[in-house]
Design an enzyme around this catalytic site. Sequence first.
Site, short mmCIF file in Angstrom:
data_model
loop_
_atom_site.label_atom_id
_atom_site.label_comp_id
_atom_site.label_asym_id
_atom_site.label_seq_id
_atom_site.Cartn_x
_atom_site.Cartn_y
_atom_site.Cartn_z
N LEU A 125 0.85 -1.18 -0.04
CA LEU A 125 -0.15 0.08 -0.09
C LEU A 125 0.76 1.22 -0.23
O LEU A 125 0.57 2.15 -0.92
CB LEU A 125 -0.97 0.01 1.31
CG LEU A 125 -1.69 1.13 1.44
CD1 LEU A 125 -2.62 1.69 0.41
CD2 LEU A 125 -2.40 1.13 2.85
N THR A 126 1.75 1.45 0.94
CA THR A 126 2.46 2.68 1.06
C THR A 126 3.45 3.09 -0.04
O THR A 126 3.90 2.06 -0.57
CB THR A 126 3.50 2.35 2.12
OG1 THR A 126 2.52 2.16 3.37
CG2 THR A 126 4.21 3.52 2.70
N GLY A 131 2.01 7.69 2.41
CA GLY A 131 2.27 6.85 3.76
C GLY A 131 1.00 7.11 4.43
O GLY A 131 0.03 6.36 4.29
N ARG A 243 -3.94 -4.25 12.49
CA ARG A 243 -3.45 -3.60 14.17
C ARG A 243 -3.52 -4.39 15.23
O ARG A 243 -2.69 -4.32 16.11
CB ARG A 243 -4.04 -2.45 14.00
CG ARG A 243 -3.60 -1.46 13.26
CD ARG A 243 -4.45 -0.23 12.96
NE ARG A 243 -3.82 0.72 12.07
CZ ARG A 243 -4.67 1.56 11.18
NH1 ARG A 243 -5.96 1.73 11.36
NH2 ARG A 243 -4.21 2.16 10.12
N ARG A 268 21.63 -9.75 39.69
CA ARG A 268 22.62 -8.52 39.94
C ARG A 268 22.73 -8.09 41.38
O ARG A 268 21.26 -7.66 41.89
CB ARG A 268 22.04 -7.49 38.77
CG ARG A 268 22.69 -6.20 38.97
CD ARG A 268 24.21 -6.57 38.54
NE ARG A 268 24.97 -5.43 38.50
CZ ARG A 268 26.24 -5.06 38.45
NH1 ARG A 268 27.20 -6.15 38.58
NH2 ARG A 268 26.70 -3.97 38.11
N GLN A 279 13.58 -0.50 46.29
CA GLN A 279 12.44 -0.35 46.04
C GLN A 279 12.18 0.43 44.51
O GLN A 279 11.23 0.08 44.00
CB GLN A 279 11.93 0.94 47.16
CG GLN A 279 10.55 1.53 46.94
CD GLN A 279 9.53 0.31 47.53
OE1 GLN A 279 9.57 -0.31 48.55
NE2 GLN A 279 8.81 -0.10 46.40
N GLU A 363 1.93 0.08 9.85
CA GLU A 363 0.69 -0.19 9.95
C GLU A 363 -0.20 1.10 10.62
O GLU A 363 -1.06 0.58 11.44
CB GLU A 363 0.27 -1.58 10.70
CG GLU A 363 0.77 -2.74 9.53
CD GLU A 363 -0.03 -3.94 9.60
OE1 GLU A 363 -1.18 -3.90 10.26
OE2 GLU A 363 0.52 -4.99 9.42
N THR A 365 0.88 5.06 11.91
CA THR A 365 1.64 5.80 12.89
C THR A 365 0.78 5.87 14.23
O THR A 365 -0.45 5.95 14.08
CB THR A 365 2.23 6.92 12.57
OG1 THR A 365 1.27 7.98 12.43
CG2 THR A 365 3.17 6.92 11.20
#
Length: 380
Positions: A125-126, A131, A243, A268, A279, A363, A365
Site C-alpha cells: 500500500l505505502t 504513507g 493492527r 544482579r 524499592q 501499519e 503511525t
Amino acid sequence: MDLSLSPEQQEIRKLVRDFAGREVKPRADAIDHSGEFPRDLVKKAAELGLLGILVPDAYQGAGLDHLSFAIFVEEVAHYSASTAGILDVHGSVGTEPIVLFGTEDQKRRWLPDLARGEKLAAFALTEPEAGSDAAHLKTTASRNGHGYLLNGSKIFITNAGEAGLYIVMASTRPGSGAEGITAFLVGGDNPGLKVGPKFKKMGLNGSAIAEVHLDNCAVDEADRLGDEGQGFRIAMRALDSGRIGISAQAVGLAQGALDDAVAYAKERKQFGKPIAELQTIQNKIADMAVKTRAARWMTWKAAALCDAGRPFTKEASMAKLFSTDAAMEITLDALQVFGGYGYLEEYPMARRVRDAKACQIYEGTNQVQRVVIARELVRS
C-alpha cells in the site's frame, strides 16, 4: 465480554510457546546481528500449521480466530520481533483480504499455498509520497485488454523479495482519491514486479523490507481483488485487523523485556543484595507489568470484537496505540534495569528497544491512530 482463553486457544498458546522457546529464542540474536531472513523458522512455523491460522479449513488453513492469531504473534515476538513481523504480515494483511474479499477461484488459487507456507504474502500500500495519506496513491492500474497494467513504486514493504504474492493497491481512476483505488493480486514471479535492495534498518533486522517497483506489470482481470474502487475499503479493513497483530507483537516485546528484567534483577547484586530488593527497581518492574497486562487485554478485546463480527476499528487503534507506546516505554525501562549491560549488544535489551520503535510507526503511525480513535468517537 469474557476474554478467558478456550481450551483450543490455550493449546495454540502452548504449541507456539514451545516452538518459540525451542526454535526462535536460540536464533534471535544471530538473526538481528546478521540481518538474515529466517527462512528456516518460517518453514518450521508452516509445518506446525501456523501460517494459515486465519485461513478456513476448506482451503487447508487452521480456520481459527483473531485471538488465536494474536496469541501466536505475541509468543513469537517474546523472543524475536523480526520473525513475528514476518509471520504477522503474511497471516494478516497479506492473506486475510483474500479470505474476506476474494472470489472462490482466487481463494482456491492462493490460500492453500499461503496456509502451507509454500508462498509468503506481502501487502503493498505505502508509497514514497503516500504513507499516512494512503488515499492519494500514484501507482496506477490502466486497462489493457482483459487485464491491467500496473505502474508505480511501493515502499517499506515487509517480506519484499521473499513473497510469492503481493496485494497491491493502485488507482484505476487517478486523481479521484480513495474512490479510485483498486486491489490486485500480483505474483512474486511477475516480470513487471521488481524488488529493490533490502533496507538497512535500526531494528527488525531479520525482516526483509524494501521498495517494490511496478513497470508495466500485467495482471489479468481475474487477479483484481474485489471491484474497481473497492481497494481502499479492502486496505482499511486489512489494516484494522492487522493492527491487532502489531499490538500482539508489541505485547510480546514488552513481556520479553519484563521477563528479562525480572530475571536480571534477581541475579544482579549491588549494595550487598539483589537489585530486585531495591524499592526503585521494584517500582519500575511493577509499572512494566501493569502496562504489559493492560496492553494484552486491550489487544485481546479488539480481537474478540473482530471475531464476534462487531465493530472493532476504534478498539484496534486503541490497542495499537497503547501497546506500541507501552512496548517502547517498557523496553527502555528494562534496559535501565540492566544498567550499563543493557547498552551492550550482547544482551537482548538493545535489540528489543530498536525493534519496539518500529511498532509505533508501521501499519499506521501512532499519530494516525489518534486521528482514527477521535474520528470514531465523534461519529458515535
